[in-house]
Design an enzyme around this catalytic site. Structure first.
Site, PDB file in Angstrom:
ATOM      1  N   SER A 131      42.357  41.652  40.016  1.00 45.22           N
ATOM      2  CA  SER A 131      44.152  40.735  39.149  1.00 45.22           C
ATOM      3  C   SER A 131      44.018  42.555  38.573  1.00 45.22           C
ATOM      4  CB  SER A 131      43.864  39.526  38.247  1.00 45.22           C
ATOM      5  OG  SER A 131      45.349  39.489  37.837  1.00 45.22           O
ATOM      6  N   TYR A 144      41.099  34.344  31.632  1.00 45.30           N
ATOM      7  CA  TYR A 144      40.733  34.287  33.199  1.00 45.30           C
ATOM      8  C   TYR A 144      41.152  36.300  33.036  1.00 45.30           C
ATOM      9  CZ  TYR A 144      43.052  34.468  37.655  1.00 45.30           C
ATOM     10  OH  TYR A 144      43.410  35.246  38.802  1.00 45.30           O
ATOM     11  N   LYS A 148      38.508  38.750  35.071  1.00 45.27           N
ATOM     12  CA  LYS A 148      38.232  39.355  35.494  1.00 45.27           C
ATOM     13  C   LYS A 148      38.176  40.516  35.719  1.00 45.27           C
ATOM     14  CE  LYS A 148      40.237  36.888  39.217  1.00 45.27           C
ATOM     15  NZ  LYS A 148      39.884  36.409  40.460  1.00 45.27           N
TER      16      LYS A 148
END
Length: 235
Positions: A131, A144, A148
């Site tokens: 991402s 999150y 990542k």
């Protein structure tokens, strides 16, 4: 790596980017796609697709997947979870731990388990869905983004560790994609189909990294700007 006649395993293949990968692989001539999901009944019935029960947080299920899918030469680590919230939220430690378990340790677990399979089948390739937030963390998706970032570091290490067995390792970065995770987010979103097309083009071209949209490309360039893109920017 050429997609034609390959045998792939895609995690989180029942919807979103994972389902788009499954369909695109078949369209490009993949011989078989193991479509892995926690509930294999949720995987759409498609010719050439083998539904596979797999929770990447469960070592016994990962071992069972290796036993069943010993012919794989392309592993796509797509399964992931996300949740909005910052690190100062009351539940941030629990939430971040849950996301690390799937988004980092799940990728690590799958990569370790299938590395010998890829080696036995000629090297093949491993593609990790990452991402744009691997590089920038504004606090809205704090846990999150951290997961990542860890997965990006893992991808970079695997590229070195798997070089001797000639396994191509590709990291896929993108901004918002039109999936359930960001359904409530306003702003531009790229279709899963376009992201996947660019990822597979990069895989076939032998790339190490794909920056699948313009925002991601600009953000990567901004990492070395006078005021890097990971710092708060002036309004």
């Amino acid at each position: 790596m050429k997609i034609d006649n390959t045998i792939a395993l895609v995690t989180g293949a029942n919807r979103g980017i994972g389902l788009a990968f499954t369909r695109a692989l078949l369209a490009r001539g993949a011989r078989k796609v193991y479509a892995a999901a926690r509930d294999p009944a949720s995987v759409p019935a498609l010719p050439g697709v083998v539904p596979l029960q797999l929770d990447v947080t469960q070592p016994d299920q990962v071992a069972a997947a290796v036993a069943l899918a010993g012919d794989v030469n392309l592993l796509i680590n797509n399964a992931g979870v996300g949740q909005f919230g910052g690190f100062l939220a009351a539940d941030s430690e629990e939430v971040t731990r849950q996301m690390l378990e799937v988004n980092f340790f799940g990728v690590l677990r799958m990569s370790k388990a299938f590395a010998p399979v890829l080696a036995a089948n000629g090297g093949g390739a491993l593609l990790n869905v990452l991402s744009i937030v691997a590089w920038i963390n504004g606090g809205e998706l704090a846990g999150y983004a951290a997961s990542k970032s860890a997965a990006w570091s893992l991808t970079n290490a695997l590229r070195h560790e798997l070089a001797a067995q000639r396994t191509q390792v590709l990291g896929l970065h993108m901004a918002f994609v039109d999936t359930d995770l960001v359904r409530a987010v306003d702003g531009p979103k790229t279709s899963p189909e376009l992201i996947v097309a660019r990822a597979l083009d990069g895989l076939e071209a032998g790339l190490d990294e794909v920056l699948a949209d313009e925002r991601t490309q600009l953000t990567k360039l901004g990492l070395v700007a006078a005021r890097p893109s990971y710092l708060p920017q002036a309004a």
